[in-house]
Design an enzyme around this catalytic site. Structure first.
Site, PDB file in Angstrom:
ATOM      1  N   LYS A 195       0.831  -1.218   0.000  1.00 21.50           N
ATOM      2  CA  LYS A 195       0.000   0.000   0.000  1.00 21.50           C
ATOM      3  C   LYS A 195       0.854   1.252   0.000  1.00 21.50           C
ATOM      4  CE  LYS A 195      -2.663  -0.189   3.634  1.00 21.50           C
ATOM      5  NZ  LYS A 195      -2.122  -1.205   4.467  1.00 21.50           N
ATOM      6  N   ARG A 206     -10.212   1.275   9.235  1.00 24.39           N
ATOM      7  CA  ARG A 206      -9.766  -0.092   9.477  1.00 24.39           C
ATOM      8  C   ARG A 206     -10.797  -0.897  10.234  1.00 24.39           C
ATOM      9  NH1 ARG A 206      -3.904   0.748   9.184  1.00 24.39           N
ATOM     10  NH2 ARG A 206      -2.685  -1.028   9.753  1.00 24.39           N
ATOM     11  N   ARG A 229      10.915  -6.270   5.497  1.00 31.99           N
ATOM     12  CA  ARG A 229      10.788  -4.853   5.856  1.00 31.99           C
ATOM     13  C   ARG A 229      11.298  -4.609   7.282  1.00 31.99           C
ATOM     14  NH1 ARG A 229       4.935  -2.073   5.446  1.00 31.99           N
ATOM     15  NH2 ARG A 229       4.629  -2.866   7.523  1.00 31.99           N
ATOM     16  N   ARG A 254      11.259  -1.699  11.731  1.00 34.91           N
ATOM     17  CA  ARG A 254       9.970  -1.489  12.404  1.00 34.91           C
ATOM     18  C   ARG A 254       9.730  -2.548  13.464  1.00 34.91           C
ATOM     19  NH1 ARG A 254       4.931   0.222   8.659  1.00 34.91           N
ATOM     20  NH2 ARG A 254       3.906  -0.906  10.324  1.00 34.91           N
ATOM     21  N   ARG A 310      -1.342  -8.869  13.466  1.00 35.70           N
ATOM     22  CA  ARG A 310      -1.868  -7.865  12.524  1.00 35.70           C
ATOM     23  C   ARG A 310      -2.681  -8.517  11.404  1.00 35.70           C
ATOM     24  NH1 ARG A 310       3.248  -5.294  10.963  1.00 35.70           N
ATOM     25  NH2 ARG A 310       2.115  -3.769   9.734  1.00 35.70           N
TER      26      ARG A 310
HETATM   27  P1  AMP Z   1       0.194   0.765   9.204  1.00 34.02           P
HETATM   28  O1  AMP Z   1       1.421   1.610   9.020  1.00 34.02           O
HETATM   29  O2  AMP Z   1      -0.977   1.269   8.431  1.00 34.02           O
HETATM   30  O3  AMP Z   1       0.472  -0.695   8.973  1.00 34.02           O
HETATM   31  O4  AMP Z   1      -0.245   0.915  10.745  1.00 34.02           O
HETATM   32  C1  AMP Z   1       0.628   0.535  11.790  1.00 34.02           C
HETATM   33  C2  AMP Z   1      -0.154   0.398  13.092  1.00 34.02           C
HETATM   34  O5  AMP Z   1      -0.770   1.641  13.432  1.00 34.02           O
HETATM   35  C3  AMP Z   1      -1.296  -0.605  13.058  1.00 34.02           C
HETATM   36  O6  AMP Z   1      -0.875  -1.950  13.285  1.00 34.02           O
HETATM   37  C4  AMP Z   1      -2.188  -0.087  14.196  1.00 34.02           C
HETATM   38  O7  AMP Z   1      -1.634  -0.415  15.478  1.00 34.02           O
HETATM   39  C5  AMP Z   1      -2.063   1.421  14.016  1.00 34.02           C
HETATM   40  N1  AMP Z   1      -3.079   1.950  13.064  1.00 34.02           N
HETATM   41  C6  AMP Z   1      -2.864   2.487  11.835  1.00 34.02           C
HETATM   42  N2  AMP Z   1      -3.996   2.887  11.265  1.00 34.02           N
HETATM   43  C7  AMP Z   1      -4.990   2.593  12.163  1.00 34.02           C
HETATM   44  C8  AMP Z   1      -6.401   2.749  12.149  1.00 34.02           C
HETATM   45  N3  AMP Z   1      -7.057   3.265  11.094  1.00 34.02           N
HETATM   46  N4  AMP Z   1      -7.087   2.341  13.248  1.00 34.02           N
HETATM   47  C9  AMP Z   1      -6.463   1.825  14.331  1.00 34.02           C
HETATM   48  N5  AMP Z   1      -5.133   1.635  14.395  1.00 34.02           N
HETATM   49  C10 AMP Z   1      -4.391   2.009  13.326  1.00 34.02           C
END
Ligand code: AMP
Length: 188
Positions: A13, A88, A127, A133, A144
């Site tokens: 993404k 989400r 990654r 990370r 996740r």
């Molecule tokens: P991402 O970079 O989008 O993979 O997000 C990393 C982490 O941030 C996720 O595993 C969640 O812990 C948190 N996160 C990101 N976006 C959301 C969202 N829309 N709602 C809740 N938690 C989020």
């Protein structure tokens, strides 16, 4: 144009969103990036946010929505927005629809980036090494994935019913994936 980009962790993404915002000239709203920015501060809130991110769990809906609403108030979002990693949960999707409707706006299109799970896990472990990370370790990755399939995957159906969903084959190389995306967004 307001586009929601849905896909499991590791689907690519981030890469595709960067190209798409350049192509459409709209801002990129990544809630993952916004929450990591909050996490990097040294406050009670940042430690609270870290406890969710580091465990691979979703941050509370009301907190995420508050951050998104603040961002949408900025003038660059008048042109539209690409929502990456948001909504989400079904609650977030409904809150977003309500918030946009209050301003006479709507989600115009939803792109779902589809990739099989084995490939996703492989990409995420790579990654972890390249980007360092903390939430890309094997245990958190599985959490996740579980969170994605239980809480986020139902959104695909929600947007399909609204006739807004375009499924993109994310198993191809990045160039071919972007080509599919370009074709779909120029049809709207
Ligand atoms: P991402 O970079 O989008 O993979 O997000 C990393 C982490 O941030 C996720 O595993 C969640 O812990 C948190 N996160 C990101 N976006 C959301 C969202 N829309 N709602 C809740 N938690 C989020």
């Amino acid at each position: 144009m307001r586009i929601v980009f849905i896909g499991p962790p590791g689907a690519g993404k981030g890469t595709q969103c960067k190209r798409l915002v350049e192509f459409l000239k709209i801002p990129h709203l990544s809630t993952g990036e916004m929450l990591r920015a909050v996490k990097s501060e040294d406050t009670a809130l940042s430690r609270w946010v870290a406890s969710y991110i580091d465990a691979g769990r979703l941050a509370p809906d009301h907190l995420v929505m508050r951050i998104v609403e603040q961002r949408l108030k900025q003038s660059d979002c008048l042109a539209g927005a690409l929502f990456d990693g948001f909504p989400r949960t079904m609650i977030q999707a409904q809150l977003l629809d309500d918030h946009l409707a209050e301003n006479g706006l709507k989600v115009d299109m939803v792109l779902e980036l589809a990739v099989v799970e084995d490939v996703l896990i492989d990409r995420l472990l790579k990654r972890a090494v390249s980007e360092g990370r903390l939430d890309d370790n094997r245990e958190t990755i599985h959490e996740r994935m579980r969170v994605y399939s239980t809480q986020t995957a139902p959104l695909v159906e929600y947007y399909a019913k609204q006739g807004k969903l375009a499924v993109i084959d994310g198993m191809q190389d990045a160039e071919a994936v972007f080509h599919q995306i370009q074709q779909r967004v120029t049809q709207v």
